[in-house]
Design an enzyme around this catalytic site. Sequence first.
Site, mmCIF file in Angstrom:
data_model
loop_
_atom_site.group_PDB
_atom_site.id
_atom_site.type_symbol
_atom_site.label_atom_id
_atom_site.label_comp_id
_atom_site.label_asym_id
_atom_site.label_seq_id
_atom_site.Cartn_x
_atom_site.Cartn_y
_atom_site.Cartn_z
ATOM 1 N N HIS A 113 -2.230 -2.270 -9.521
ATOM 2 C CA HIS A 113 -3.260 -1.736 -8.634
ATOM 3 C C HIS A 113 -4.456 -2.665 -8.620
ATOM 4 O O HIS A 113 -4.798 -3.250 -9.635
ATOM 5 C CB HIS A 113 -3.702 -0.345 -9.118
ATOM 6 N N ASP A 157 2.461 5.647 -6.305
ATOM 7 C CA ASP A 157 3.713 5.563 -5.562
ATOM 8 C C ASP A 157 4.952 5.534 -6.445
ATOM 9 O O ASP A 157 6.077 5.585 -5.948
ATOM 10 C CB ASP A 157 3.706 4.301 -4.677
ATOM 11 N N HIS A 163 0.869 -1.186 0.000
ATOM 12 C CA HIS A 163 0.000 0.000 0.000
ATOM 13 C C HIS A 163 0.907 1.237 0.000
ATOM 14 O O HIS A 163 1.790 1.352 -0.848
ATOM 15 C CB HIS A 163 -0.919 -0.100 1.231
#
Length: 463
Positions: free
Chosen positions: A346, A402, A307
Amino acid sequence: MREETKEITELILEAAKKARKETSSEPEPGFTQPITWPIQCTVGPGLEGAIACETKIGYVNGAKGWLIYRGYDIFELCAYSTFEEVSYLLLHGQIPNSRQLKGFKKKLFDYTHIPKTKRRIMSFPIEEMNTMAALRFGIGLMRQQQTYRDIEGVIPTESVPISSDEDSIPMETIPKGEPHAIYQFKGKAFKRPPKSGSELLGSEDMESCYRLIAGVSSITATIARVRQGHLPIEPDPELSHAGNFLYMMTGRKPSALEERIMDVALILHADHGMNASTFTAMVVASTLSDIYFSIDAAVAALSGPLHGGANQRVHEMLTEIGGPENVRAWCKKAKEEKRKIMGVGHRVYKAYDPRARVLGPLAEYLAGKNRHIKPLFKTAHALEREVCSSLGKEKCIFPNVDFYSGLIYSAMGISPDLYTPIFAVSRVSGWTARVLEYLKDNRIFRPRAVYLGQFDKKLNRGV
Ligand code: ACO
């Protein structure tokens, strides 16, 4: 459009144009229409596809690469809004008018002063702790300071003296000519202690959300300062929330460009559907625990490398790869070892993540100005090309939020161990908004597991 930051807005608008060209945004009926319980949905492992509640806060269309906060497209918000406006929007459902915005900004600024919490944080060796663990520790201390929930019948007194130790803390920076040591408890910074249980700060109220949004940034900045061997810095009323966060973290007044880029990064991370940390916050809140515990738990969930923790791992991975020329061989080895590439893939997006569409060009822009991050950017860019042409084609795996965010923070002189706490500084807006919304029609979360164990074992301990 401000002249110094015009280029940033243009980059965002360019990214939006590209997104519109490559994807067509259409709502999915199954995820955008009112529910009549019980519902039928196809659920995969890890609750993939499960519908847990209705919301008006935000929507992610993974097939199209579309992210909406309260009806506004993320590109629109990045181009023309601010983190303060977006946080208000998430919490209250509408863009604030100028009076509301002024009031909200003032509250955030005031609540950024958490001197007692900061002092307590500093009394612990947080420089030896993982930064996300330190953030959780800080949130726990803040909860104690704000709610006094655990002290039955005890009325804490406001007349906490400034100890000789505190008096001896030199004022390292004097942003606005403070007349006192920075740890003196000012009236505005100190919440009046409760006189009775019923006076306890309602933990699920809007005020707590404001305090948490301000407090998480203040705590993160304190952690950053202490880890660098410096004293914390108080915010400057001239700066925005993003600007103050940078200032309190680095000790340097940010340029208009840095302030704007941090603001965009905070907007992009503020909310994202029922992701693991948001869901965690909601699960904790659904037990009628309190919102400080919810946010604390959300921080724990965010810290994992699958995450929010991925942003720091991306930095480590890019450093390990060592240069664009090594990307292909590194990817081949990673595939053989079944190793996941950090910052890509994802659960929901099967198209390019719109947040990465903004962060990628921003990282490129900064790499053009900052020779320290240029080599890492080149490696990241080569890795993106490799991933898109292989995993992108085979499995719809593309860079996520990210992938590029760390490069941006790095260009601003922020160390990798702070990337994930920065994510929390933003996402606390979404966490608090979603918790408040869910609590209006709360039902405790309680899924089931299929039991595959045995039924008839015996201890055989009887005579
Ligand atoms: N690298 C290589 N292969 C991957 C990656 C990756 N990063 N992500 C997914 N895959 C592969 C899986 O191995 C799987 O392959 P298979 O079908 O042959 O078994 C396929 O793609 C589908 O992926 P899942 O594992 O089913 O995806 P899931 O929804 O379970 O996980 C996750 C999503 C955790 C984000 C995953 O893509 C991942 O680990 N990415 C790297 C970590 C990361 O960047 N996390 C941040 C996500 S964004 C956020 O949380 C803020």
